[in-house]
Design an enzyme around this catalytic site. Sequence first.
Site, PDB file in Angstrom:
ATOM      1  CG  ASP A 198      -1.948   1.026   1.268  1.00 19.66           C
ATOM      2  OD1 ASP A 198      -2.827   0.965   0.403  1.00 19.66           O
ATOM      3  OD2 ASP A 198      -1.913   1.917   2.141  1.00 19.66           O
ATOM      4  CD  GLU A 249      14.958 -13.909   5.063  1.00 19.06           C
ATOM      5  OE1 GLU A 249      14.036 -14.304   5.813  1.00 19.06           O
ATOM      6  OE2 GLU A 249      15.578 -12.849   5.245  1.00 19.06           O
TER       7      GLU A 249
HETATM    8  C1  NOJ Z   1      -4.435   2.896  -0.888  1.00 17.78           C
HETATM    9  C2  NOJ Z   1      -5.586   1.994  -0.614  1.00 17.78           C
HETATM   10  O1  NOJ Z   1      -5.896   1.264  -1.774  1.00 17.78           O
HETATM   11  C3  NOJ Z   1      -6.708   2.876  -0.141  1.00 17.78           C
HETATM   12  O2  NOJ Z   1      -7.928   2.190  -0.089  1.00 17.78           O
HETATM   13  C4  NOJ Z   1      -6.321   3.472   1.179  1.00 17.78           C
HETATM   14  O3  NOJ Z   1      -7.316   4.380   1.593  1.00 17.78           O
HETATM   15  C5  NOJ Z   1      -4.995   4.219   1.085  1.00 17.78           C
HETATM   16  N1  NOJ Z   1      -4.001   3.501   0.347  1.00 17.78           N
HETATM   17  C6  NOJ Z   1      -4.441   4.510   2.461  1.00 17.78           C
HETATM   18  O4  NOJ Z   1      -3.988   3.326   3.054  1.00 17.78           O
END
Ligand code: NOJ
Length: 522
Positions: A198, A249
């Site tokens: 993310d 790993e």
């Molecule tokens: C990207 C994620 O896909 C989204 O849903 C989220 O709100 C933001 N990152 C923050 O984590």
Amino acid sequence: MNEWWRDAVVYEVYVRSFADADGDGTGDLAGLRSRLGHLADLGVDAVWTTPWYRSPMVDGGYDVEDHRAVDPLFGTDSDAVDLVAEAHRLGLRVIIDVVPNHTSDHHRWFRAALAAGPGSPERARYHFRPGRGEAPPTDWRSVFGGPAWTRVPDGEWYLHLFAPEQPDLNWDHPEVRAEFEDLLRFWFTRGVDGVRIDVAHGLLKDPRFPDLGSDDEEIVRPPDRSAHPHWDLDGVHDIYRAWRKVAGEFGPGRVFVAEAWVDRPDRLARYVRPDELHTAFNFEFLLCDWDAGALREVIDRTLEALTAVGAPATWVLSNHDVVRHVTRFAGESGLEPGRRRARAALLLMLALPGGAYLYQGEELGLEEVEDLPEAALADPTWERSGHTRRGRDGCRVPLPWSGTAPPFGFTAGDTPTWLPQPDHWRELTAEKQAADPGSMLGLYRAALAVRREHPALGDGTLAWLPARDGVLSFTREPGFGCLVNLSADPCELPEGTRVLLASAPLEDGRVPADVAVWLVRS
Ligand code: NOJ
């Protein structure tokens, strides 16, 4: 094959909205497990699940309190293990979501930071800073709206590029780096095949904390990255080099996919250099209009940049953060033209070299639900933007599985689904479409079946054929062609070809507007 990821078709499951086994109106891991057969029948290679970790759910689980525990809303720790085992039994790999840019404000580290006070080692794991008088330390904006800083009672401010309940971690801190490497090991040990990262482009911040000098709210993508203080800083690549070693790993075959909103394919390519991540979402393709020239440019730029580093492209049309592509492609013309284009776009995407990501519900042709009642809106964007942006709930409405009225088999219980489903989705249930080969679901199944079997598809290269304006035509060897007609007039098939699969019927042997065909030599 160890390099399965080079041409995998991965299906994104937004867990809250996929299937609900315990009857509380919210999807869960047992619900997902019970419906994995849908994915196996569809013919995808892997499933990516959005965060299932313990969380106060301010941002649908992207505010993680404990990365090693399953949230009770989604089930138990053993549900996660069972899910992975069942997916593997069905021949599906599992990619989980890891959220390294921020934690929840309920995370033990953040609670400790608040309790410990200014200047403490506990605060050093986040970005706490003094303000400028009554003003925040910088003019940075939260992606969800409003300032990116919140003041705590002792007067210091902390940084959150998303909601205030999602404080940003300090990735210059060795404990932060060690913690995430450890939790990657935790989940790889539990059998997961990959990790979606993310906000992969956001982890490092310019330590000088310069002002942006702009009050633009739409800042997910850097306007001028070379000068940007918190997106796509060069130092993030050291983090991913270390992560690649961790995946190693566990032997070959454990992979990463980066969510990196950068504005140029050559910048994206830096994330997938041989000693870094395996793949990265290609958002340029997702953001591209339904326009032949623009699409061709994106395709060429992407392939050129990624081929230069030996990485495969990863095509994507929708996800849980953007307006569903049926609605995007519809524009002013209505949903049926949007669905027709979505069918053509699928054949285009699955014919391109590399891998692809599908988002749950696109195989049913679901549209964005644009008229959710305001009281139902759960995306933090709605509140943070002062009710000016409705946010992303419209693409997160629970799936319609069966039957003729809500909840359409989504939940066994009487509790209403966490977002209401439109009544007209009775026409779009998985059950109804499974019986109709001409449905959107029928097209997805047919296309994925061809893609699995045909040696030209997946990883490799393409060659463009001459075509008139508004038409995309290319070949993949051995012996495969794809033609997409984005113009208003019908077009002829290339000589010596016959149709293997079409997104809609041909008319007088010609390819009508907004139709794609897959071709073989006749
Ligand atoms: C990207 C994620 O896909 C989204 O849903 C989220 O709100 C933001 N990152 C923050 O984590």
